[in-house]
Design a protein around this motif. Structure first.
Motif, PDB file in Angstrom:
ATOM      1  N   LEU A   1      -6.967  31.437  84.671  1.00 43.60           N
ATOM      2  CA  LEU A   1      -6.289  30.481  86.375  1.00 43.60           C
ATOM      3  C   LEU A   1      -6.194  31.064  87.164  1.00 43.60           C
ATOM      4  O   LEU A   1      -5.387  32.135  87.613  1.00 43.60           O
ATOM      5  CB  LEU A   1      -5.145  29.185  85.476  1.00 43.60           C
ATOM      6  CG  LEU A   1      -5.903  28.495  83.968  1.00 43.60           C
ATOM      7  CD1 LEU A   1      -4.010  28.247  83.381  1.00 43.60           C
ATOM      8  CD2 LEU A   1      -6.274  27.919  84.273  1.00 43.60           C
ATOM      9  N   THR A   2      -6.347  30.400  88.432  1.00 38.24           N
ATOM     10  CA  THR A   2      -6.014  30.345  89.045  1.00 38.24           C
ATOM     11  C   THR A   2      -4.618  29.797  89.585  1.00 38.24           C
ATOM     12  O   THR A   2      -4.052  28.856  90.180  1.00 38.24           O
ATOM     13  CB  THR A   2      -6.718  29.932  90.680  1.00 38.24           C
ATOM     14  OG1 THR A   2      -7.900  31.047  90.651  1.00 38.24           O
ATOM     15  CG2 THR A   2      -6.112  30.546  92.492  1.00 38.24           C
ATOM     16  N   LEU A   3      -3.192  30.667  89.761  1.00 42.22           N
ATOM     17  CA  LEU A   3      -2.169  29.662  90.235  1.00 42.22           C
ATOM     18  C   LEU A   3      -1.581  30.749  91.420  1.00 42.22           C
ATOM     19  O   LEU A   3      -2.230  31.725  92.366  1.00 42.22           O
ATOM     20  CB  LEU A   3      -1.691  30.517  89.136  1.00 42.22           C
ATOM     21  CG  LEU A   3      -1.882  30.357  87.517  1.00 42.22           C
ATOM     22  CD1 LEU A   3      -0.571  31.029  86.789  1.00 42.22           C
ATOM     23  CD2 LEU A   3      -1.618  29.369  87.368  1.00 42.22           C
ATOM     24  N   PHE A   4      -0.382  30.027  91.954  1.00 44.52           N
ATOM     25  CA  PHE A   4      -0.021  29.740  93.525  1.00 44.52           C
ATOM     26  C   PHE A   4       1.542  30.941  93.259  1.00 44.52           C
ATOM     27  O   PHE A   4       2.157  30.097  92.570  1.00 44.52           O
ATOM     28  CB  PHE A   4       0.191  29.524  94.155  1.00 44.52           C
ATOM     29  CG  PHE A   4      -1.682  28.591  94.525  1.00 44.52           C
ATOM     30  CD1 PHE A   4      -2.538  28.677  95.714  1.00 44.52           C
ATOM     31  CD2 PHE A   4      -2.237  27.665  93.414  1.00 44.52           C
ATOM     32  CE1 PHE A   4      -3.560  29.102  95.758  1.00 44.52           C
ATOM     33  CE2 PHE A   4      -3.167  27.733  93.836  1.00 44.52           C
ATOM     34  CZ  PHE A   4      -4.352  27.899  94.310  1.00 44.52           C
ATOM     35  N   ALA A   5       2.061  32.072  93.585  1.00 44.93           N
ATOM     36  CA  ALA A   5       3.251  32.515  93.929  1.00 44.93           C
ATOM     37  C   ALA A   5       3.888  32.415  94.449  1.00 44.93           C
ATOM     38  O   ALA A   5       3.537  32.669  95.953  1.00 44.93           O
ATOM     39  CB  ALA A   5       2.968  33.819  93.204  1.00 44.93           C
ATOM     40  N   LEU A   6       4.994  31.905  94.546  1.00 47.12           N
ATOM     41  CA  LEU A   6       5.999  31.974  96.275  1.00 47.12           C
ATOM     42  C   LEU A   6       6.661  33.241  96.007  1.00 47.12           C
ATOM     43  O   LEU A   6       7.606  33.574  95.080  1.00 47.12           O
ATOM     44  CB  LEU A   6       7.006  30.683  96.208  1.00 47.12           C
ATOM     45  CG  LEU A   6       7.474  30.250  97.220  1.00 47.12           C
ATOM     46  CD1 LEU A   6       6.950  30.310  98.973  1.00 47.12           C
ATOM     47  CD2 LEU A   6       8.817  29.485  97.062  1.00 47.12           C
ATOM     48  N   LEU A   7       6.981  34.171  97.001  1.00 45.80           N
ATOM     49  CA  LEU A   7       7.626  35.094  97.356  1.00 45.80           C
ATOM     50  C   LEU A   7       8.449  34.931  98.130  1.00 45.80           C
ATOM     51  O   LEU A   7       7.689  34.872  99.452  1.00 45.80           O
ATOM     52  CB  LEU A   7       6.035  36.275  97.196  1.00 45.80           C
ATOM     53  CG  LEU A   7       5.726  36.281  95.791  1.00 45.80           C
ATOM     54  CD1 LEU A   7       4.193  37.616  96.573  1.00 45.80           C
ATOM     55  CD2 LEU A   7       5.575  37.019  94.928  1.00 45.80           C
ATOM     56  N   GLY A   8       9.924  35.777  98.317  1.00 38.91           N
ATOM     57  CA  GLY A   8      10.509  36.415  99.189  1.00 38.91           C
ATOM     58  C   GLY A   8       9.574  37.187 100.023  1.00 38.91           C
ATOM     59  O   GLY A   8       9.006  37.961  99.788  1.00 38.91           O
ATOM     60  N   ALA A   9      10.176  37.215 101.424  1.00 38.00           N
ATOM     61  CA  ALA A   9       9.620  38.702 102.422  1.00 38.00           C
ATOM     62  C   ALA A   9       9.643  39.700 102.031  1.00 38.00           C
ATOM     63  O   ALA A   9       8.550  40.436 102.361  1.00 38.00           O
ATOM     64  CB  ALA A   9      11.319  38.335 103.710  1.00 38.00           C
ATOM     65  N   ASP A  10      10.911  39.500 100.775  1.00 35.61           N
ATOM     66  CA  ASP A  10      10.469  41.430 100.698  1.00 35.61           C
ATOM     67  C   ASP A  10       9.599  41.161  98.680  1.00 35.61           C
ATOM     68  O   ASP A  10       9.461  42.316  98.468  1.00 35.61           O
ATOM     69  CB  ASP A  10      12.340  42.174  99.898  1.00 35.61           C
ATOM     70  CG  ASP A  10      12.845  41.095  98.857  1.00 35.61           C
ATOM     71  OD1 ASP A  10      12.208  39.524  98.173  1.00 35.61           O
ATOM     72  OD2 ASP A  10      13.825  41.228  98.130  1.00 35.61           O
TER      73      ASP A  10
END
Length: 89
Positions: A52-61
């Motif tokens: 599956l293709t998923l989308f991670a939201l990551l902080g600036a760091d």
């Protein structure tokens, strides 16, 4: 600083620690990832079907914030948390 050349001006530099925290709590980005790679960023995540293709939201760091099945879902979470999203190239 009138009359000084660019090389004569002293420009304060960020320390590596200051640079690492630039944008903390204010900036985030979305990264596409394969479901097989989820456990590396989200060790607590349940087993996910491979491929599956998923989308991670990551902080600036690079700190993981949320995992979504659509880019829109990740961006909506950023909006809810009042995070400004940036594009990485």
């Amino acid at each position: 600083m009138e009359g000084k050349t660019a090389t004569e001006r002293r420009i304060p530099l960020l320390t590596p620690e200051q640079f690492a925290h630039l944008g903390d709590g204010a900036i985030a980005y979305v990264r596409t990832m394969r479901s097989e790679d989820v456990k590396r960023l989200y060790p607590q995540a349940p087993a996910i079907e491979p491929g599956l293709t998923l989308f991670a939201l990551l902080g600036a760091d690079g700190t993981p914030i949320v995992l979504a099945d659509t880019e829109e879902g990740a961006l909506a979470n950023a909006w809810q948390q009042q995070l400004q999203t940036v594009s990485l190239h």
